[in-house]
Design an enzyme around this catalytic site. Sequence first.
Site, PDB file in Angstrom:
ATOM      1  CG  HIS A 249      -0.330   0.000   2.585  1.00  0.00           C
ATOM      2  ND1 HIS A 249      -0.464  -1.117   3.415  1.00  0.00           N
ATOM      3  CD2 HIS A 249       0.488   1.030   3.091  1.00  0.00           C
ATOM      4  CE1 HIS A 249       0.372  -0.774   4.548  1.00  0.00           C
ATOM      5  NE2 HIS A 249       0.697   0.423   4.221  1.00  0.00           N
TER       6      HIS A 249
HETATM    7  P1  TYD Z   1      -2.669  -3.680   6.858  1.00  0.00           P
HETATM    8  O1  TYD Z   1      -2.591  -2.260   6.520  1.00  0.00           O
HETATM    9  O2  TYD Z   1      -3.426  -4.356   5.755  1.00  0.00           O
HETATM   10  O3  TYD Z   1      -1.386  -4.292   7.282  1.00  0.00           O
HETATM   11  P2  TYD Z   1       0.188  -4.129   6.660  1.00  0.00           P
HETATM   12  O4  TYD Z   1      -0.113  -3.061   5.915  1.00  0.00           O
HETATM   13  O5  TYD Z   1       1.018  -4.239   7.568  1.00  0.00           O
HETATM   14  O6  TYD Z   1       0.046  -5.516   5.761  1.00  0.00           O
HETATM   15  O7  TYD Z   1      -3.548  -3.609   8.016  1.00  0.00           O
HETATM   16  C1  TYD Z   1      -4.355  -4.942   8.462  1.00  0.00           C
HETATM   17  C2  TYD Z   1      -5.523  -4.364   9.401  1.00  0.00           C
HETATM   18  O8  TYD Z   1      -5.156  -3.779  10.531  1.00  0.00           O
HETATM   19  C3  TYD Z   1      -6.395  -3.415   8.677  1.00  0.00           C
HETATM   20  O9  TYD Z   1      -7.717  -4.016   8.792  1.00  0.00           O
HETATM   21  C4  TYD Z   1      -6.240  -2.137   9.303  1.00  0.00           C
HETATM   22  C5  TYD Z   1      -5.954  -2.675  10.503  1.00  0.00           C
HETATM   23  N1  TYD Z   1      -5.101  -1.575  11.128  1.00  0.00           N
HETATM   24  C6  TYD Z   1      -5.348  -0.902  12.493  1.00  0.00           C
HETATM   25  O10 TYD Z   1      -6.693  -0.907  12.804  1.00  0.00           O
HETATM   26  N2  TYD Z   1      -4.542   0.231  12.864  1.00  0.00           N
HETATM   27  C7  TYD Z   1      -3.311   0.100  12.640  1.00  0.00           C
HETATM   28  O11 TYD Z   1      -2.605   1.289  13.192  1.00  0.00           O
HETATM   29  C8  TYD Z   1      -2.832  -0.465  11.404  1.00  0.00           C
HETATM   30  C9  TYD Z   1      -1.463  -0.389  10.863  1.00  0.00           C
HETATM   31  C10 TYD Z   1      -3.721  -1.407  10.691  1.00  0.00           C
END
Ligand code: TYD
Length: 137
Positions: free
Chosen positions: A51
């Site tokens: 992302h």
């Molecule tokens: P995601 O952005 O997909 O994780 P990564 O980029 O590390 O692979 O996030 C996974 C889930 O966690 C998504 O549903 C959003 C949630 N989340 C939060 O609620 N708070 C946060 O600070 C972060 C980073 C993610």
Amino acid sequence: MIEHCKLIDLPKITDPRGNLTFVEGERHIPFPIRRVYYLYDVPGGAERGAHGHKELQQLIIAMSGSFDIHLDDGFGKKTFHMKRSYYGLYISPMIWREIDNFSSGAVCMVLASEYYDEKDYYRDYDQFIKDAKKAHK
Ligand code: TYD
């Protein structure tokens, strides 16, 4: 821009009892720390990230083990192998990032400049590239 992303050599207090590293917002990194999150228990072969962020700045540290961070700003790409807990990778806004090659027991800690806000995310790579190219015109 990808040129703004760099490894930051954090202070390290070496001690026979064990080493100590610290990070101070707006001193060692160019933003105040609003949020800390970490990835752990990552299964072998898993990929995280994938992302971009519109405004968010981050510092990523390998607290334990190792992993690779791939950065892409729409014009260039860079990969960093993270394996020392006294180095942090600073990631500026508008950078697509993917994290993979996690070793077993790896812990990836992220210091972030803002609270969690899904509106700040690009989850679609094509849309990210479109906007990144527009922003640098
Ligand atoms: P995601 O952005 O997909 O994780 P990564 O980029 O590390 O692979 O996030 C996974 C889930 O966690 C998504 O549903 C959003 C949630 N989340 C939060 O609620 N708070 C946060 O600070 C972060 C980073 C993610």
